[in-house]
Enzyme design. Structure first.
Site, PDB file in Angstrom:
ATOM      1  N   GLY A  74      -5.247   2.042   0.055  1.00  0.00           N
ATOM      2  CA  GLY A  74      -4.700   3.171   0.782  1.00  0.00           C
ATOM      3  C   GLY A  74      -5.701   4.289   0.936  1.00  0.00           C
ATOM      4  O   GLY A  74      -6.330   4.464   1.971  1.00  0.00           O
ATOM      5  N   ARG A  75      -5.899   5.075  -0.139  1.00  0.00           N
ATOM      6  CA  ARG A  75      -6.754   6.254  -0.072  1.00  0.00           C
ATOM      7  C   ARG A  75      -8.182   5.906   0.335  1.00  0.00           C
ATOM      8  O   ARG A  75      -8.830   6.651   1.070  1.00  0.00           O
ATOM      9  CB  ARG A  75      -6.752   6.967  -1.431  1.00  0.00           C
ATOM     10  CG  ARG A  75      -5.401   7.583  -1.779  1.00  0.00           C
ATOM     11  CD  ARG A  75      -5.326   7.952  -3.252  1.00  0.00           C
ATOM     12  NE  ARG A  75      -5.226   6.761  -4.079  1.00  0.00           N
ATOM     13  CZ  ARG A  75      -5.726   6.662  -5.311  1.00  0.00           C
ATOM     14  NH1 ARG A  75      -6.386   7.660  -5.833  1.00  0.00           N
ATOM     15  NH2 ARG A  75      -5.555   5.561  -6.012  1.00  0.00           N
ATOM     16  N   MET A 100       1.703   4.440   2.997  1.00  0.00           N
ATOM     17  CA  MET A 100       1.454   5.813   2.570  1.00  0.00           C
ATOM     18  C   MET A 100       2.346   6.743   3.379  1.00  0.00           C
ATOM     19  O   MET A 100       2.223   6.821   4.606  1.00  0.00           O
ATOM     20  CB  MET A 100      -0.026   6.171   2.758  1.00  0.00           C
ATOM     21  CG  MET A 100      -0.963   5.325   1.908  1.00  0.00           C
ATOM     22  SD  MET A 100      -2.718   5.670   2.208  1.00  0.00           S
ATOM     23  CE  MET A 100      -2.977   4.764   3.753  1.00  0.00           C
ATOM     24  N   GLN A 142       8.807  -1.474   4.566  1.00  0.00           N
ATOM     25  CA  GLN A 142       9.117  -1.107   3.184  1.00  0.00           C
ATOM     26  C   GLN A 142      10.359  -0.229   3.113  1.00  0.00           C
ATOM     27  O   GLN A 142      10.565   0.653   3.944  1.00  0.00           O
ATOM     28  CB  GLN A 142       7.952  -0.364   2.533  1.00  0.00           C
ATOM     29  CG  GLN A 142       8.188  -0.129   1.036  1.00  0.00           C
ATOM     30  CD  GLN A 142       7.061   0.601   0.348  1.00  0.00           C
ATOM     31  OE1 GLN A 142       6.912   1.802   0.490  1.00  0.00           O
ATOM     32  NE2 GLN A 142       6.250  -0.140  -0.410  1.00  0.00           N
ATOM     33  N   LYS A 192       6.474  -3.927  -4.281  1.00  0.00           N
ATOM     34  CA  LYS A 192       5.332  -3.121  -4.724  1.00  0.00           C
ATOM     35  C   LYS A 192       5.773  -2.335  -5.951  1.00  0.00           C
ATOM     36  O   LYS A 192       6.758  -1.596  -5.896  1.00  0.00           O
ATOM     37  CB  LYS A 192       4.861  -2.171  -3.632  1.00  0.00           C
ATOM     38  CG  LYS A 192       3.602  -1.388  -4.007  1.00  0.00           C
ATOM     39  CD  LYS A 192       3.127  -0.525  -2.836  1.00  0.00           C
ATOM     40  CE  LYS A 192       1.762   0.099  -3.129  1.00  0.00           C
ATOM     41  NZ  LYS A 192       1.826   1.115  -4.193  1.00  0.00           N
ATOM     42  N   GLY A 203      -5.109   0.064  -6.390  1.00  0.00           N
ATOM     43  CA  GLY A 203      -5.542   1.188  -7.191  1.00  0.00           C
ATOM     44  C   GLY A 203      -7.050   1.376  -7.227  1.00  0.00           C
ATOM     45  O   GLY A 203      -7.766   0.531  -7.764  1.00  0.00           O
ATOM     46  N   CYS A 243       6.767   4.451  -6.163  1.00  0.00           N
ATOM     47  CA  CYS A 243       6.478   5.815  -5.738  1.00  0.00           C
ATOM     48  C   CYS A 243       6.567   6.765  -6.927  1.00  0.00           C
ATOM     49  O   CYS A 243       7.602   6.828  -7.603  1.00  0.00           O
ATOM     50  CB  CYS A 243       7.447   6.259  -4.652  1.00  0.00           C
ATOM     51  SG  CYS A 243       7.117   7.945  -4.082  1.00  0.00           S
TER      52      CYS A 243
END
Length: 340
Positions: A221-222, A14, A68, A137, A198, A98
């Site tokens: 992530g989030r 992130m 990455q 990714k 996701g 992205c």
């Protein structure tokens, strides 16, 4: 890790989030199995960003790190991949997902999904240049999913070692539901392990996604910004053990820990408060359903004011599952401009 029986749990790359201090904080709450760096911006005159390299050279987690890259110039990507392999990484990852307009308009990140032949050439060159693991990714297309069936054979052709699939197109950003069926198709179509990415926001959701997709693991992530105990909870759920649910004061202490950890030396107080709002945008979705917590936090201008608001909502012993009260408009608004 790739040969183990348990699902791989990865912290998503992130931008402006998964730096050295954030990795250290997350590792103390229930570490990921593997950490991805922020992306290294690669172009003709690029150098490896020193602050991102620190998350490799000073890795405090005790777990492996994957570096990455993002870019589209083959000689530059090859050069950077070779340079990165001089550092203690277990893999090099190429960002094909992205969704930030500033990135895809330059035909990098998710923008490359409009040009499968170019993706083919890039992967071929990188596979030849990378002696450690090579991972990718991706999203499932740029403006439609039609290209996904063209991309899967390309991923298979170049013998990548791990594929992470975020189940949305680039233009869907974070607005739509995640198309987990496309992740399941990828898990069937390629021989390498696939990570599902996701909207994994709870241990129960994690298990549902793993069962539905057949993925080898999860990239989150989030959900981990909001709930740093999430990796810990997923492991306990799978073992049939009681799951730790934080209380309000636990969440308050997490925010205090994060505030101190990500504070650069000599930063102005207002700038640090503004920086923390980036994290609280995610945490706040699990605090209360009206939006008042976030409304007040976004208007804080001092450390005292910031923590007074946090204490008003979090200084209690009630259980807080930290699942988002809204996965719709509010979360979409939070995502605007983020590279997650």
């Amino acid at each position: 890790m790739l040969d183990g029986k348990e699902p791989i749990l990865a912290l998503a790359p992130m931008q402006d989030v998964t730096d050295l201090p954030f990795m250290k904080v997350i590792s103390s709450y229930g570490s990921a199995d593997v950490y991805y760096t922020e992306y290294f911006r690669v172009h003709g005159s690029s150098n490896l960003e020193k602050w991102i390299l620190e998350s490799i050279t000073k890795n405090p987690t005790g777990q492996p790190v994957i570096a990455q890259m993002i870019g589209n110039d083959i000689p530059s990507l090859v050069r950077s991949a070779k340079e990165l392999q001089q550092y203690p990484i277990v893999a090099v990852d190429l960002n094909l997902g992205c969704p930030a307009p500033i990135v895809y308009r330059k035909c990098a990140g998710g923008g490359l999904l409009r040009e499968p032949k170019r993706v083919d050439s890039i992967l071929g060159a990188l596979r030849d240049a990378i002696s450690v693991k090579f991972t990718v990714k991706t999203r499932i297309g740029f403006d439609s999913t039609g290209v996904f069936d063209e991309l899967l054979p390309i991923f298979a052709k170049h013998s990548i070692d791990l594929l992470t699939v975020h189940g949305r197109t680039v233009q869907e950003m974070y607005r739509s539901e995640v198309h987990y069926d496309f992740i399941a198709r990828a898990a069937q179509a390629v021989s390498c392990p696939v990570l599902a990415n996701g909207n994994v926001y709870s241990a129960k959701k994690a298990e549902e996604v793993l069962q539905f997709t057949g993925a080898r693991g999860l990239m989150i992530g989030r959900g981990v910004i909001r709930n740093p105990w999430l990796f810990h909870q997923i492991r306990h759920h799978r073992r049939g053990e009681p799951i730790f649910i934080p209380k309000g004061h636990d969440v308050l202490q997490y925010i205090r820990t994060l505030y101190d950890a990500v504070r650069p030396p000599d930063i102005r107080e207002l700038a640090q408060v503004q920086k923390m709002k980036k994290y609280l945008n995610y945490v706040g979705l699990g605090v209360e359903p009206t939006g008042q917590f976030l409304h007040q936090i976004r208007r804080a201008t001092s450390e005292v004011e910031f923590f007074k608001i946090c204490e008003d909502y979090l200084n209690h012993d009630r259980l807080m599952p930290l699942e988002p009260f809204s996965l719709g408009l509010k979360e979409t608004d939070v995502m605007a401009g983020e590279h997650l």
